[in-house]
Design an enzyme around this catalytic site. Structure first.
Site, PDB file in Angstrom:
ATOM      1  N   LYS A  45       0.707  -1.238  -0.006  1.00  0.00           N
ATOM      2  CA  LYS A  45      -0.088  -0.059   0.072  1.00  0.00           C
ATOM      3  C   LYS A  45       1.027   1.319   0.088  1.00  0.00           C
ATOM      4  O   LYS A  45       0.750   2.340  -0.509  1.00  0.00           O
ATOM      5  CB  LYS A  45      -1.020  -0.014   1.380  1.00  0.00           C
ATOM      6  N   ASP A  95     -45.449 -14.438  10.384  1.00  0.00           N
ATOM      7  CA  ASP A  95     -44.694 -14.743   9.368  1.00  0.00           C
ATOM      8  C   ASP A  95     -44.732 -16.056   8.742  1.00  0.00           C
ATOM      9  O   ASP A  95     -45.076 -16.875   9.454  1.00  0.00           O
ATOM     10  CB  ASP A  95     -43.218 -14.380   9.791  1.00  0.00           C
TER      11      ASP A  95
END
Ligand code: GDG
Length: 736
Positions: free
Chosen positions: A389, A508
């Protein structure tokens, strides 16, 4: 809020004793820089070993040392020479380091060093306990201190503890070979949040927790006693600005202000403008694959002889752990290899390898990064690899090629680099050739994307996102925990049901009334379920609603002829008593500005995902992401959005590899509340298994009997284990 305590093996300060006086010099390493935003002001303390053993610290200087450290917000743990040998050079670096980097053959399992590891971890834990108040936040770093979280938890059950592992966590098959594997896992599980660089390490860790400790793991949550431990990945970034600015400054220097190293590099470049520098920087560690790289270089010079006298490999190997035998052997191997290759290929005017075995000042590091055409970083295994990096950050004109090992954690985020398998010499040689001949425009395009990402997800953001997640985890744990329905409680609920004048039930469907099926269309109702629903539906003074995310066509087919009330697509459509479905809600989109940054932060942390913007919705797509990781992030995103949305009129729909935030008032909570307002109900019941049901649990009034299916995080009052238990519970209503 209390203070933050950071704990790592080494303090971010170097002590120097000369002529009887002490100087403390702050370190400039990645961790110290990254923690700056966390370790600042009077409200934080860093605890660690000073780097000097008890034997090296003159008694009369103890106080001065403590004062010098206190000036840097630090406090020391003292270690004797024997402790450093057993704990650091022993268990940490001869057992864990090789094992966690897949060097099984180097791992030594010595009882004595394990015992020293334990006792030194206890010393660190005691140092924390001495300083920590109940509402302090503790962040423990790395593999040397894996037992500390539990040691602290034992004495302070409610304190907030985070742990971050900087090295890989190996697969279960490797980890299980360690005799003290359970103790290590239990040690880590003292934390509220356990962080890794990448998802693969997280996955390996969860697999070990499941298999070795038999604990329940749901997505990235581990359930242990009454605690929920979160596991997540936080890819560590760099201080992008520091490296980029240093490179800018370097580029503006006049020739006389250049370092000696830079002058040498320049003179070689000038002697042959076509010459290319390959750069290799690592600590001298077997995990970094330096020897393999040398063999690969030799292979390259043989396969592509046209590059002889044109390319030069600069190796900076920083001395490390030189009293561990493997490191001494490695040093010898590298010395010999460099000698052999240089001997074989050198000409009067050209030496293929420049080899530095030392640490260099930051300024020279920048000289090397900015002068090298190609960074060749091919560890055999590396937690992250920050050098990759840093190289990209210093490429201010965006030229330069990064060749990176697939085995480095950073490869996950650095797709634009040339990724190679460090064991494949053929591929490496061809990739070096590709790098040398890569057009400048392509180099720039690749680096531009990399730089953008590195600048955005820098080390400060890494530290802050870990801390934010740790604090959020503590709040979540403190929130409502559901309990199992005892016999007495069940009797009470059934009694209330039977004595109620008017009842409202929300059920549900998937995962609640019926178990999941690989093919959702196969998960239709069975005869037993129809009978049960018929009985409930036909009860006097009872309004039953099936409430689901399913599409209306499927429910029309399954249930319309039955005449049940139904709400589908999370509240978009309603059908009562066998009538056709009609729209229940209208839509708006003024919420998008608030939700977009949240989705963007998920894009940042989830390579391969992207945002799609529609008129009335924002969709986060993750089909191109690693499948397990994508699902995990999707769950996290839904939790974040659920809590963020609160009472706003928004809902989140979880589609196939896409999570959609819908405009308008579409969620089960809102829909169920609308039904509630239609009559005077004195018994309200809601049951569901997934996060979309949490809207109901949250919004329905406190007196509602809310039940979650499964033992996951919920705001429901109760839980039942599975769909079978749901049916038993509903049957008890019919009998009432
Ligand atoms: C562990 C994990 C993970 C190197 N040589 C010199 C020098 N450095 C600096 C680099 C870089 C750091 O040292 C090395 O960091 P890495 O990440 O590459 O590797 P490890 O030391 O093994 O670190 C690793 C890391 O922890 C963070 O979590 O990425 O996977 O193994 O910052 O710039 N600095 C100076 N002179 C040198 O000669 N000044």
């Amino acid at each position: 809020m209390g203070k933050t305590i950071i704990i790592s093996n080494r303090l971010p300060v170097q002590l120097q004793i000369s002529n009887g006086s002490i100087t403390a010099i702050p370190s400039v390493g990645g961790l110290a820089t990254g923690m700056k935003s966390v370790h600042s002001g009077g409200d934080s303390l860093w605890i660690g070993w000073s780097g000097l053993t008890d034997e090296e610290i003159p008694k009369e200087l103890e106080n001065d040392i403590d004062k010098a450290l206190a000036n840097h917000g630090s406090s020391k743990v003292t270690l004797s020479e024997a402790e450093v040998q057993g704990f650091y050079f022993g268990f940490s670096n001869r057992t864990i380091w090789p094992l966690f980097h897949y060097f099984l053959e180097y791992s030594e399992f010595e009882l004595d060093s394990w015992n020293t590891y334990k006792s030194v971890n206890q010393k660190f834990a005691d140092a924390i306990l001495e300083q920590a108040g109940e509402d302090d936040t503790i962040w423990i770093h790395d593999y040397q201190l894996m037992l500390v979280p539990q040691m602290v938890r034992e004495k302070r059950p409610n304190i907030s503890i985070g742990f971050f592992l900087h090295i890989p966590f190996p697969s279960y098959e490797i980890f299980r070979t360690m005799p003290w594997r359970k103790e290590v896992l239990e040690g880590l599980l003292g934390a509220d949040l356990i962080g890794f660089h990448i998802y693969d390490y997280e996955r390996h860790f969860l697999s070990s927790v499941r298999r070795l400790l038999g604990l329940e793991v749901s997505f990235n949550d581990i359930y242990l006693d009454n605690r929920v431990i979160k596991v997540d990945s936080f890819p560590m970034g760099i201080d992008y600005k520091k490296f980029h600015d240093a490179a800018e400054e370097h580029s503006k220097r006049s020739p006389e202000n250049l370092s000696e190293l830079q002058k040498r590099l320049n003179s070689h470049k000038e002697s042959d403008p076509e010459a290319k520098f390959f750069l290799s920087i690592d600590r001298l560690d077997y995990s970094k694959g330096i020897a393999k790289r040398l063999y690969a270089f030799e292979y390259f010079l043989k396969k592509y002889p046209q590059y002889r006298e044109k390319v030069r490999l600069i190796i900076l190997a920083v001395p490390s752990r030189s009293n561990v035998p493997q490191y001494q052997l490695l040093k010898r191997e590298i010395d010999e290899l460099v000698g052999r290759i240089n001997g074989e290929f050198s000409s009067v005017s050209w030496t293929p390898i420049w080899y530095f075995y030392r640490s260099m000042p930051f300024e020279n590091l920048i000289d090397l990064y900015t002068s090298s055409d190609i960074a060749w970083l091919t560890p055999l295994r590396d937690g992250m690899n920050l050098v990759a990096k840093e190289y990209v950050a210093t490429r201010i004109d965006q030229t330069g090629v990064l060749i990176l090992s697939e085995m480095a954690g950073s490869a996950n985020e650095m797709n634009e680099s040339l990724l190679i398998n460090p064991n494949n010499f053929e591929q490496i040689a061809d990739t070096l050739h590709q790098a040398i001949t890569m057009p400048i425009e392509e180099q720039k395009a690749r680096n531009a994307s990399l730089q953008k990402r590195l600048e955005r997800y820098n080390v400060e953001k890494w530290a802050n996102s870990f801390m934010t997640s740790l604090l959020a985890q503590k709040d979540l744990e403190a929130a409502h925990v559901s309990s199992s329905i005892t016999d007495t409680k069940l009797q009470e609920i059934v009694q209330n049901y039977s004595s109620a004048k008017r009842r409202l039930l929300f059920l549900d469907y998937d995962g609640t009334l019926a178990a999941f099926h690989v093919d959702p269309q196969q998960a239709g109702p069975d005869e037993e379920l129809y009978k049960l629903l018929d009985s409930l539906h036909n009860q006097e003074d009872t309004d039953l609603f099936l409430i689901s995310g399913r599409d209306k066509d499927t429910f029309t087919k399954w249930f319309l002829p039955k005449g049940y009330n139904m709400i589908v697509e999370h509240g978009v459509w309603i059908s009562r008593g066998g009538e056709e479905f009609k729209l229940l809600e209208n839509v708006k989109n003024d919420w998008m500005g608030k939700i977009r940054p949240v989705l963007e932060s998920f894009v940042d942390r989830t390579p391969g995902s992207f945002i799609e913007e529609k008129n009335y919705s924002l969709a986060w797509h993750y089909r191109k992401t690693d499948p397990d990781f994508g699902n995990l992030r999707a769950t996290e995103l839904s939790t974040v959005l659920t809590s963020l949305i609160g009472t706003d009129d928004l809902s989140v729909l979880n589609g196939n590899k896409v999570m959609e935030v819908k405009s308008s008032n579409v969620n089960k909570g809102r829909a169920s509340m609308r039904m509630l307002g239609e009559a005077d109900y004195d018994f309200v019941f809601a049951i569901g298994d997934d996060w979309t049901d949490e809207f109901m649990f949250q919004e329905l009034p406190e007196s509602t009997v809310t039940v979650k299916v499964g033992r996951q995080k919920t705001v429901a009052k109760y839980f039942v284990e599975n769909t079978q238990k749901v049916r038993e519970l509903l049957k008890s209503f019919i009998k009432a």
